[in-house]
Design a protein around this motif. Structure first.
Motif, PDB file in Angstrom:
ATOM      1  N   ARG A   1       0.864  -1.181   0.000  1.00 26.40           N
ATOM      2  CA  ARG A   1       0.000   0.000   0.000  1.00 26.40           C
ATOM      3  C   ARG A   1       0.895   1.224   0.000  1.00 26.40           C
ATOM      4  NH1 ARG A   1      -4.636  -2.073   4.174  1.00 26.40           N
ATOM      5  NH2 ARG A   1      -2.923  -2.037   5.668  1.00 26.40           N
ATOM      6  N   VAL A   2       0.650   2.100  -0.952  1.00 28.43           N
ATOM      7  CA  VAL A   2       1.536   3.252  -1.165  1.00 28.43           C
ATOM      8  C   VAL A   2       0.721   4.532  -0.984  1.00 28.43           C
ATOM      9  CG1 VAL A   2       3.096   4.374  -2.793  1.00 28.43           C
ATOM     10  CG2 VAL A   2       2.808   1.879  -2.859  1.00 28.43           C
ATOM     11  N   TYR A   3       1.251   5.429  -0.183  1.00 28.25           N
ATOM     12  CA  TYR A   3       0.577   6.692   0.111  1.00 28.25           C
ATOM     13  C   TYR A   3       1.436   7.812  -0.436  1.00 28.25           C
ATOM     14  CZ  TYR A   3      -0.986   3.278   3.486  1.00 28.25           C
ATOM     15  OH  TYR A   3      -1.437   2.130   4.068  1.00 28.25           O
ATOM     16  N   VAL A   4       0.889   8.557  -1.376  1.00 27.44           N
ATOM     17  CA  VAL A   4       1.651   9.626  -2.018  1.00 27.44           C
ATOM     18  C   VAL A   4       1.045  10.961  -1.618  1.00 27.44           C
ATOM     19  CG1 VAL A   4       2.358  10.612  -4.230  1.00 27.44           C
ATOM     20  CG2 VAL A   4       2.150   8.130  -3.974  1.00 27.44           C
ATOM     21  N   SER A   5       1.889  11.889  -1.174  1.00 26.35           N
ATOM     22  CA  SER A   5       1.374  13.229  -0.883  1.00 26.35           C
ATOM     23  C   SER A   5       2.359  14.269  -1.393  1.00 26.35           C
ATOM     24  CB  SER A   5       1.102  13.399   0.612  1.00 26.35           C
ATOM     25  OG  SER A   5       2.229  13.021   1.351  1.00 26.35           O
ATOM     26  N   TYR A   6       1.871  15.489  -1.493  1.00 25.41           N
ATOM     27  CA  TYR A   6       2.748  16.572  -1.927  1.00 25.41           C
ATOM     28  C   TYR A   6       3.792  16.864  -0.861  1.00 25.41           C
ATOM     29  CZ  TYR A   6      -0.442  17.658  -5.732  1.00 25.41           C
ATOM     30  OH  TYR A   6      -1.220  17.591  -6.851  1.00 25.41           O
ATOM     31  N   LYS A   7       4.968  17.291  -1.303  1.00 29.23           N
ATOM     32  CA  LYS A   7       5.958  17.774  -0.351  1.00 29.23           C
ATOM     33  C   LYS A   7       5.430  19.023   0.343  1.00 29.23           C
ATOM     34  CE  LYS A   7      10.006  16.018  -2.792  1.00 29.23           C
ATOM     35  NZ  LYS A   7      11.172  16.340  -3.645  1.00 29.23           N
ATOM     36  N   GLN A   8       5.944  19.270   1.534  1.00 29.10           N
ATOM     37  CA  GLN A   8       5.486  20.410   2.342  1.00 29.10           C
ATOM     38  C   GLN A   8       5.464  21.719   1.571  1.00 29.10           C
ATOM     39  OE1 GLN A   8       4.095  20.777   5.126  1.00 29.10           O
ATOM     40  NE2 GLN A   8       4.367  18.833   6.154  1.00 29.10           N
ATOM     41  N   SER A   9       6.481  21.938   0.757  1.00 34.55           N
ATOM     42  CA  SER A   9       6.637  23.242   0.107  1.00 34.55           C
ATOM     43  C   SER A   9       5.737  23.411  -1.126  1.00 34.55           C
ATOM     44  CB  SER A   9       8.095  23.408  -0.312  1.00 34.55           C
ATOM     45  OG  SER A   9       8.464  22.321  -1.144  1.00 34.55           O
ATOM     46  N   VAL A  10       5.023  22.340  -1.508  1.00 34.14           N
ATOM     47  CA  VAL A  10       4.250  22.381  -2.750  1.00 34.14           C
ATOM     48  C   VAL A  10       2.795  22.740  -2.451  1.00 34.14           C
ATOM     49  CG1 VAL A  10       3.447  21.012  -4.715  1.00 34.14           C
ATOM     50  CG2 VAL A  10       5.757  20.683  -3.816  1.00 34.14           C
TER      51      VAL A  10
ATOM     52  N   LYS B   1      -4.956  17.954   3.051  1.00 30.27           N
ATOM     53  CA  LYS B   1      -4.050  17.644   1.947  1.00 30.27           C
ATOM     54  C   LYS B   1      -4.632  16.470   1.194  1.00 30.27           C
ATOM     55  CE  LYS B   1      -0.241  20.140   2.895  1.00 30.27           C
ATOM     56  NZ  LYS B   1       0.537  20.882   1.878  1.00 30.27           N
ATOM     57  N   GLN B   2      -4.652  16.588  -0.121  1.00 32.46           N
ATOM     58  CA  GLN B   2      -5.104  15.439  -0.904  1.00 32.46           C
ATOM     59  C   GLN B   2      -3.904  14.748  -1.542  1.00 32.46           C
ATOM     60  OE1 GLN B   2      -8.323  15.801  -3.733  1.00 32.46           O
ATOM     61  NE2 GLN B   2      -8.040  13.684  -4.344  1.00 32.46           N
ATOM     62  N   GLY B   3      -3.900  13.448  -1.504  1.00 31.03           N
ATOM     63  CA  GLY B   3      -2.833  12.697  -2.145  1.00 31.03           C
ATOM     64  C   GLY B   3      -3.396  11.517  -2.909  1.00 31.03           C
TER      65      GLY B   3
ATOM     66  N   GLU C   1       9.018   4.606  -7.764  1.00 31.61           N
ATOM     67  CA  GLU C   1       9.848   5.686  -8.290  1.00 31.61           C
ATOM     68  C   GLU C   1       9.802   5.737  -9.816  1.00 31.61           C
ATOM     69  OE1 GLU C   1      13.588   5.481  -6.177  1.00 31.61           O
ATOM     70  OE2 GLU C   1      12.592   6.112  -4.317  1.00 31.61           O
ATOM     71  N   ALA C   2       9.484   4.607 -10.456  1.00 31.03           N
ATOM     72  CA  ALA C   2       9.416   4.580 -11.915  1.00 31.03           C
ATOM     73  C   ALA C   2       8.124   5.204 -12.441  1.00 31.03           C
ATOM     74  CB  ALA C   2       9.525   3.138 -12.421  1.00 31.03           C
ATOM     75  N   LEU C   3       7.028   5.019 -11.733  1.00 33.84           N
ATOM     76  CA  LEU C   3       5.752   5.426 -12.343  1.00 33.84           C
ATOM     77  C   LEU C   3       4.768   6.112 -11.396  1.00 33.84           C
ATOM     78  CD1 LEU C   3       4.438   5.182 -15.173  1.00 33.84           C
ATOM     79  CD2 LEU C   3       3.234   3.182 -14.340  1.00 33.84           C
TER      80      LEU C   3
ATOM     81  N   THR D   1       7.825  16.841  -6.802  1.00 32.98           N
ATOM     82  CA  THR D   1       6.785  17.503  -6.020  1.00 32.98           C
ATOM     83  C   THR D   1       6.149  16.594  -4.966  1.00 32.98           C
ATOM     84  OG1 THR D   1       5.158  16.830  -7.667  1.00 32.98           O
ATOM     85  CG2 THR D   1       6.123  19.015  -7.930  1.00 32.98           C
ATOM     86  N   GLU D   2       6.387  15.290  -5.086  1.00 35.06           N
ATOM     87  CA  GLU D   2       5.655  14.376  -4.218  1.00 35.06           C
ATOM     88  C   GLU D   2       6.589  13.543  -3.339  1.00 35.06           C
ATOM     89  OE1 GLU D   2       1.747  13.540  -7.051  1.00 35.06           O
ATOM     90  OE2 GLU D   2       3.538  12.328  -7.325  1.00 35.06           O
ATOM     91  N   THR D   3       6.068  13.129  -2.236  1.00 43.19           N
ATOM     92  CA  THR D   3       6.781  12.229  -1.349  1.00 43.19           C
ATOM     93  C   THR D   3       5.869  11.031  -1.055  1.00 43.19           C
ATOM     94  OG1 THR D   3       7.952  12.090   0.745  1.00 43.19           O
ATOM     95  CG2 THR D   3       6.003  13.469   0.699  1.00 43.19           C
TER      96      THR D   3
END
Lengths: 84, 84
Positions: free
Chosen positions: B5-14, B38-40, B64-66, B72-74
């Motif tokens: 399970r992968v959770y992607v969110s914007y970096k703080q500065s974005v 925050k939406q991710g 990291e590939a796709l 912009t994301e972490t």
């Protein structure tokens, strides 16, 4: 302050075309042992509440009011109290 | 079979305009104690691998590939072995 993390995904019976596209893309890139990919949404919400019980109730209300489509999506969440 | 399970969110500065819109929507609906939204993105991936160590490496490569835009994301993930 409370911090809720909400994970939204499609119900089992609902087609997930984005997930299929990602699976197909990864397969073409050489990741050929993938059984399935599902794409969903993820939310982080910081909000104030009197206590954990009230925070839970508020979070569930917010989720059901705006974050999900109850016809097609399901969700789970976790919630913790933040140190200020 | 492994289940990531992968959770992607914007970096703080974005900037996260979708999150802002949801916060605004919830506020107008009467949820007036929200500090931030925050939406991710959220992904569930089932795939085969020889062992947990290889599964971890494969999952990180796929992410990291796709799945993310590293500018912009972490992300974070969890991974478990499924009983067949």
């Amino acid at each position: 302050m409370y911090f809720g993390r909400v994970y939204v995904s499609y119900k089992q019976s609902v087609l997930d075309p984005q997930g299929e596209v990602i699976k197909s893309g990864l397969t073409h890139m050489g990741f050929n042992k993938i059984e399935s990919v599902k794409q969903g949404k993820y939310f982080e919400i910081k909000f104030a509440a009197a206590d954990m019980e009230q925070a839970k109730q508020e979070l569930v209300k917010m989720i059901e009011a705006l974050l999900i489509n109850a016809n097609t999506e399901t969700y789970r969440y976790d919630l913790k109290e933040l140190e200020d």
